[in-house]
Structures are given as C-alpha cells and as structure tokens.
Design a protein around this motif. Structure first.
Motif, PDB file in Angstrom:
ATOM      1  N   UNK A 157       2.240   6.830  -6.287  1.00  0.00           N
ATOM      2  CA  UNK A 157       0.925   6.685  -5.674  1.00  0.00           C
ATOM      3  C   UNK A 157       1.063   6.759  -4.163  1.00  0.00           C
ATOM      4  N   UNK A 158       0.160   7.500  -3.528  1.00  0.00           N
ATOM      5  CA  UNK A 158       0.208   7.616  -2.072  1.00  0.00           C
ATOM      6  C   UNK A 158      -0.076   6.260  -1.439  1.00  0.00           C
ATOM      7  N   UNK A 159       0.527   6.051  -0.303  1.00  0.00           N
ATOM      8  CA  UNK A 159       0.332   4.807   0.402  1.00  0.00           C
ATOM      9  C   UNK A 159       0.283   5.140   1.889  1.00  0.00           C
ATOM     10  N   UNK A 160       0.050   4.146   2.714  1.00  0.00           N
ATOM     11  CA  UNK A 160       0.052   4.380   4.148  1.00  0.00           C
ATOM     12  C   UNK A 160       1.449   4.778   4.600  1.00  0.00           C
ATOM     13  N   UNK A 219       7.486   5.725   1.871  1.00  0.00           N
ATOM     14  CA  UNK A 219       6.846   4.655   2.625  1.00  0.00           C
ATOM     15  C   UNK A 219       7.896   3.613   3.008  1.00  0.00           C
ATOM     16  N   UNK A 220       7.735   2.846   4.068  1.00  0.00           N
ATOM     17  CA  UNK A 220       6.518   2.805   4.896  1.00  0.00           C
ATOM     18  C   UNK A 220       6.486   3.818   6.050  1.00  0.00           C
ATOM     19  N   UNK A 221       7.612   4.503   6.341  1.00  0.00           N
ATOM     20  CA  UNK A 221       7.590   5.422   7.457  1.00  0.00           C
ATOM     21  C   UNK A 221       8.642   6.515   7.306  1.00  0.00           C
ATOM     22  N   UNK A 222       8.370   7.617   7.973  1.00  0.00           N
ATOM     23  CA  UNK A 222       9.305   8.731   8.081  1.00  0.00           C
ATOM     24  C   UNK A 222       9.565   8.923   9.567  1.00  0.00           C
ATOM     25  N   UNK A 223      10.838   8.946   9.951  1.00  0.00           N
ATOM     26  CA  UNK A 223      11.170   8.971  11.372  1.00  0.00           C
ATOM     27  C   UNK A 223      12.066  10.165  11.693  1.00  0.00           C
TER      28      UNK A 223
END
Length: 286
Positions: free
Chosen positions: A25-28, A103-107
């Motif tokens: 499921x997509x998330x922020x 998630x929570x981030x791609x850097x």
C-alpha cells in the motif's frame, strides 16, 4: 525542465489508497536530493514502474515540494536522480545508482560540488544575511538581492541570473577586485548555457559546460557547449561576423527566461559595497 524550489530539500509526498492484495500500500514518501555534506540539492528525479520507461515525476507543487499520487510503493517502483543539479553547482558521484520505493524516505545523497560549486554556495545567494555583510545596515537592499536571486533560481530564470551576475562581476572588477568578480563571471556563463540547452530541448546531464583552461585554473566553455551556444545564437539571427557569436553576450542572455525582466542597473553594486566586498560569505562550507 520542470522548475522547483532551489533552496529547499526536495520532498515527494506519495499518498495512495489501498490496492490489490500482494502489492504494498502506498504511504507518505520523502525523496531527498542532497549533497554528501547534507546540503539540499535541486535536481530532477525520474520514476519507472514495472520496468517501464523512465519518466519525470510530475505532481502538485506545494510549499514542501511536489505531491504525487501513487498506487503502490514497493520494489517494482524505481527512482533515478539526474547526474547534475539544475544550475550546475553539484554532480553525483554515483550517477547510475537508483533507489527503490521504500517508506519513509528515499535519499540521493551522493552529490558533490562541481568546479562552480566549489567557488560559491547556491544557498548563500538567496540568504539575506550573506548580503547584509555586503550592504551593512542597508537590510532592505540585502533582502532585495537575496529574494531576487532566490526567486530567479526557483523559477529557472537563467537569463535573469546570467545578467545579474554579469553586472555584479563588472562592478567588482571596476572596484579592482578581480578575485571576487570571477565566481560571478562563471555563474553567468553556466546560467547562460543552462538556458541555451533548455531552449534546445537538451539536458545538462549530457553536457560538460565548463572545463579548466589548459595551463590555467580559470574555467571556459567546452567546445561541445560552445557549439550548442553558436547553434542557438544562429536561431536568434546573430550574424557570423558578430563578436558575440560563441560568447555569452547580452543578446543571448536577454533571450533566455527572465532576461527581459531584469534591470541591469539594479545589479551594479555601489562603489563602497564593491570595494569592501567579502567573497568569503558566499563560499561553500569547507
């Protein structure tokens, strides 16, 4: 080239509803493009879903960045950051590295300063405090300069930046400060070529714009970049006999985004400010 904020860490907020079973499921999601020292870098990012062709991320621009709707966020969704930032201050040390949606981030944190970025910090150009060190108690003028730079960088107004930095460099040379003038000369050349490449539908990732001059530490247009500049100038009707052909002159700069909007006289530094100009306030961190 899509324009986004130059001085903020780029955020990609990805929101999605529930999807079919077996798919995450997509998330922020937060996507950052930053330097190895943690400074925000303004770079384009592309996405590929299920091994489809790479496409620029599009979405709703917000105060925080770009908001995009995604139906899923898993290993089938890949992200690729461009090798070079939009202004030529940074380049990636590992340009072929991609990231998977997680998630929570791609850097993307492998951006290192280019030769231009080693001379001047892009963030400082839009910082009122940096300009206050130049204009002293005249905070209104300092804020005006900082805001103008920040807005031009934000919008990708390459013509505006090129003319503004050309006038700053001329003021500093007139005051006898060739060393302080040089970084602004370089930014003017870089910005002009950014605009030229954009007008031709080309991406700076494919072009090295500036290289050291043989036997010197000064930067000059590469032959490939100069060829593109001449081709563009021909479309402007600049004759082959013109002294501007192959150089980043006024007619070329004024033809680029923001070039018609800038008032060159407003970027001529007062004599006192030019004479006591402290270039160090615009230098990148050690």
């Amino acid at each position: 080239m899509k324009r986004r904020s130059h001085f903020r860490i780029f955020w990609l907020l990805v929101a999605g509803a529930a999807v079919t079973a077996g798919t995450a499921r997509a998330d922020f999601l937060l996507i950052k493009t930053i330097s190895t020292q943690g400074a925000p870098v303004s770079s384009d990012v592309q996405m590929s879903v299920d091994n489809a062709a790479w496409a620029n991320i599009e979405g709703e621009a917000t105060n925080d960045g770009t908001k995009v709707f995604m139906s899923k966020c898993d290993a089938s969704v890949r992200f690729k950051a461009f090798k070079r930032d939009r202004m030529g201050f940074y380049t990636r040390s590992n340009p072929d590295d991609i990231r998977f949606c997680q998630t929570p981030e791609v850097v993307f944190n492998d951006y290192v300063p280019t030769a231009v970025g080693q001379m001047i910090s892009p963030g400082s150009l839009g910082d009122p405090k940096a300009w206050e060190s130049i204009f002293g108690s005249d905070k209104e003028t300092a804020t005006k300069y900082a805001n103008a730079f920040r807005m031009a960088l934000d919008k990708g107004d390459y013509g505006y930046i090129a003319i503004a930095t050309t006038e700053l460099a001329a003021s500093l040379r007139k005051a006898g400060s060739e060393k302080a003038a040089y970084p602004f000369e370089v930014i003017s050349m870089q910005s002009t070529l950014n605009g030229v490449l954009q007008a031709q539908g080309l991406h700076p990732d494919d072009y090295t714009v500036l290289d050291p001059t043989p036997g010197s530490s000064r930067l000059a247009l590469t032959p490939k970049a100069q060829d593109q500049l001449i081709e563009y100038q021909k479309t402007l009707g600049i004759p082959a006999t013109s002294k501007e052909l192959g150089k980043t002159g006024w007619e070329t700069m004024k033809s680029l985004p923001g070039g018609q909007d800038v008032k060159a006289v407003e970027w001529k530094l007062p004599t006192q400010a030019a004479t006591h100009f402290d270039q160090s306030v615009f230098a990148p961190p050690p």
